[in-house]
Write an enzyme that holds these catalytic residues in place. Structure first.
Site, PDB file in Angstrom:
ATOM      1  N   GLU A 187      70.304   6.316 -35.909  1.00  0.00           N
ATOM      2  CA  GLU A 187      71.515   7.000 -35.469  1.00  0.00           C
ATOM      3  C   GLU A 187      72.380   6.067 -34.621  1.00  0.00           C
ATOM      4  O   GLU A 187      71.863   5.256 -33.851  1.00  0.00           O
ATOM      5  CB  GLU A 187      71.151   8.261 -34.681  1.00  0.00           C
ATOM      6  CG  GLU A 187      70.460   9.280 -35.568  1.00  0.00           C
ATOM      7  CD  GLU A 187      70.152  10.603 -34.887  1.00  0.00           C
ATOM      8  OE1 GLU A 187      70.180  11.622 -35.581  1.00  0.00           O
ATOM      9  OE2 GLU A 187      69.884  10.624 -33.676  1.00  0.00           O
TER      10      GLU A 187
ATOM     11  N   CYS B 297      77.546   3.422 -29.299  1.00  0.00           N
ATOM     12  CA  CYS B 297      76.188   3.346 -28.762  1.00  0.00           C
ATOM     13  C   CYS B 297      75.272   2.972 -29.927  1.00  0.00           C
ATOM     14  O   CYS B 297      75.123   3.736 -30.878  1.00  0.00           O
ATOM     15  CB  CYS B 297      75.796   4.694 -28.156  1.00  0.00           C
ATOM     16  SG  CYS B 297      74.114   4.746 -27.509  1.00  0.00           S
TER      17      CYS B 297
ATOM     18  N   CYS C 117      60.864   3.667 -31.356  1.00  0.00           N
ATOM     19  CA  CYS C 117      60.670   2.850 -30.161  1.00  0.00           C
ATOM     20  C   CYS C 117      59.194   2.874 -29.794  1.00  0.00           C
ATOM     21  O   CYS C 117      58.540   3.912 -29.911  1.00  0.00           O
ATOM     22  CB  CYS C 117      61.502   3.383 -28.993  1.00  0.00           C
ATOM     23  SG  CYS C 117      61.365   2.340 -27.512  1.00  0.00           S
TER      24      CYS C 117
ATOM     25  N   CYS D  51      58.495   6.514 -23.563  1.00  0.00           N
ATOM     26  CA  CYS D  51      58.951   7.284 -22.397  1.00  0.00           C
ATOM     27  C   CYS D  51      58.837   8.775 -22.734  1.00  0.00           C
ATOM     28  O   CYS D  51      59.277   9.207 -23.805  1.00  0.00           O
ATOM     29  CB  CYS D  51      60.378   6.925 -22.029  1.00  0.00           C
ATOM     30  SG  CYS D  51      60.548   5.163 -21.711  1.00  0.00           S
TER      31      CYS D  51
ATOM     32  N   CYS E  87      61.960  11.087 -23.869  1.00  0.00           N
ATOM     33  CA  CYS E  87      62.927  10.526 -24.824  1.00  0.00           C
ATOM     34  C   CYS E  87      62.496  10.850 -26.251  1.00  0.00           C
ATOM     35  O   CYS E  87      61.357  10.572 -26.643  1.00  0.00           O
ATOM     36  CB  CYS E  87      62.998   9.017 -24.613  1.00  0.00           C
ATOM     37  SG  CYS E  87      63.914   8.157 -25.894  1.00  0.00           S
TER      38      CYS E  87
ATOM     39  N   CYS F 242      72.018  10.880 -24.363  1.00  0.00           N
ATOM     40  CA  CYS F 242      71.000   9.885 -24.044  1.00  0.00           C
ATOM     41  C   CYS F 242      69.621  10.446 -24.341  1.00  0.00           C
ATOM     42  O   CYS F 242      69.286  11.547 -23.919  1.00  0.00           O
ATOM     43  CB  CYS F 242      71.022   9.557 -22.554  1.00  0.00           C
ATOM     44  SG  CYS F 242      72.522   8.782 -22.042  1.00  0.00           S
TER      45      CYS F 242
END
Ligand code: SAH
Ligand code: SF4
Length: 346
Positions: free
Chosen positions: A93, A106, A113, A117, A120, A338
């Site tokens: 994305e 962005c 990832c 975290c 997230c 975010c």
């Protein structure tokens, strides 16, 4: 057979180096066709001079264009999220945010990832693979084409805050940024580019040694080892103490401040004591804190700090002389905020 030359992924110098015997103007023409004129293929050679046409007959080239699977706009129309398909079928994305007179893209740097975290969505989904230089540059070109299709321009800023950890994919990210900042091509200003890291110490050291001219944002979220590690598992590998040494070295050597990101979680890291500890951690250092009210994700039960708590947190930083901003919430209704990015199933 040699691989095709990828015009999206080469710097102008690299392309010129692959065209020995030709005047540099030809490399420039070819490179600009992709990097400035936004062409997705160069099979129409009618605008090229004869030596370049001949060279293209013998030297196959390619352009990385990402297939737009879906584009979703936020209710206010200012944020749009593109779901893009990579050559091997994985999806990423990219988010384009509009402000009066300018746009910010962005970018994602990885599919998924590896950093995990807890709050997230990208981290919750795990790591698929690194993006190539071409795939990172192609996201910027995709945004430009989308704007141009509506008669718009003004893409000015890049933030590497989409899916993935940029410093875990260091080389591809740096090559992509060299390409998009080249004045012969897209000419984005290095000082309008921000790299956000979860705190990979070796990567921060490399940025310092190589004097990379971009802004650096470091995601902290906790100001003690234990509190940070509970949210950011890589804090165990690169402890806060070591991270802060690398950050102080960066600010001293580069003569620039660091942006510290702090996702505000109600009852998690939004107390006055925690604000005080953050202020102590940053004392004497050129820093700006970005406070990001937690955005909802499926895999984390916490909720955003209240406005009151965010204001109190900011007030404590202010009293300690540390500037901060409470980040505007953008695109939450389309999960483009975010930490809300993850590749949907296609
Ligand atoms: N991997 C990099 C960049 C991508 S994340 C990094 O972690 O810094 C960009 C920012 O969004 C980081 O500061 C991250 O901590 C924050 N973030 C992640 N999930 C979030 C969520 N659910 N709500 C608010 N911010 C979040
Ligand atoms: Fe990765 Fe950044 Fe999400 Fe952490 S916050 S999982 S480092 S993308």
């Amino acid at each position: 057979m040699a691989a095709n030359l990828n015009l999206t992924a080469l710097t102008l110098n690299e392309l010129a180096g692959s065209m020995p015997g030709l005047a540099p103007v030809h490399a420039r023409t070819l490179w600009r066709a992709v990097q400035r004129e936004l062409r997705v293929d160069v099979s129409d050679r009618s605008a090229f001079q004869v030596p370049l046409r001949r060279w293209l007959e013998e030297n196959p080239v390619e352009v990385t264009a990402l297939a737009g699977v879906r584009e979703i706009r936020s209710g206010d129309g200012w944020t749009r999220k593109f779901l893009l398909r990579l050559g091997d079928g994985h999806t990423i994305e990219t988010v384009l945010m509009g402000y009066p007179g300018r746009f910010t893209a962005c970018l994602s740097t990885q599919a998924g990832c590896a950093m995990g975290c807890v709050f997230c969505a990208t981290g919750q989904a795990g790591f698929t693979r690194h993006l190539s230089t071409g795939e990172i540059v192609a996201q910027v070109l995709h945004c430009r084409r989308a704007l141009a299709a509506e008669g718009l321009s003004g893409l000015r800023n890049l933030v590497l805050m989409g899916m993935g950890e940029p410093l875990h994919n260091y080389d591809s990210v740096m090559s992509a940024l060299e390409i998009v900042t080249d004045p012969c091509g897209q000419n984005l200003g290095p000082s309008r580019i921000s790299i956000s890291t979860v705190g990979l110490v070796p990567g921060i050291r490399r940025l310092t040694e190589e004097r990379r001219p971009y802004h650096l944002a470091v995601s902290l979220h906790g100001a003690t080892e234990a509190e940070r590690a509970a949210l950011v598992p890589v804090g165990r590998r690169w402890p806060l103490a070591e991270l802060m040494v690398a950050c102080r070295e960066y600010t001293a050597a580069m003569g620039r401040k660091i942006f510290f990101e702090w996702t505000l979680i109600a009852g998690g890291n939004d107390t006055a004591e925690q604000a005080g500890r953050l202020a102590a951690l940053l004392r004497g250092m050129p820093a700006h804190v970005n406070l990001i009210p937690l955005n909802p994700t499926a895999g984390f039960a916490g909720s955003a700090a209240s406005e009151g708590a965010a204001d109190r947190f900011q007030g404590i930083l202010r009293a300690a002389g540390i500037p901060s901003t409470i980040r505007q919430r953008r695109g939450i209704d389309v999960a483009a905020g975010c930490g809300q990015l993850k590749a949907g199933a296609v």
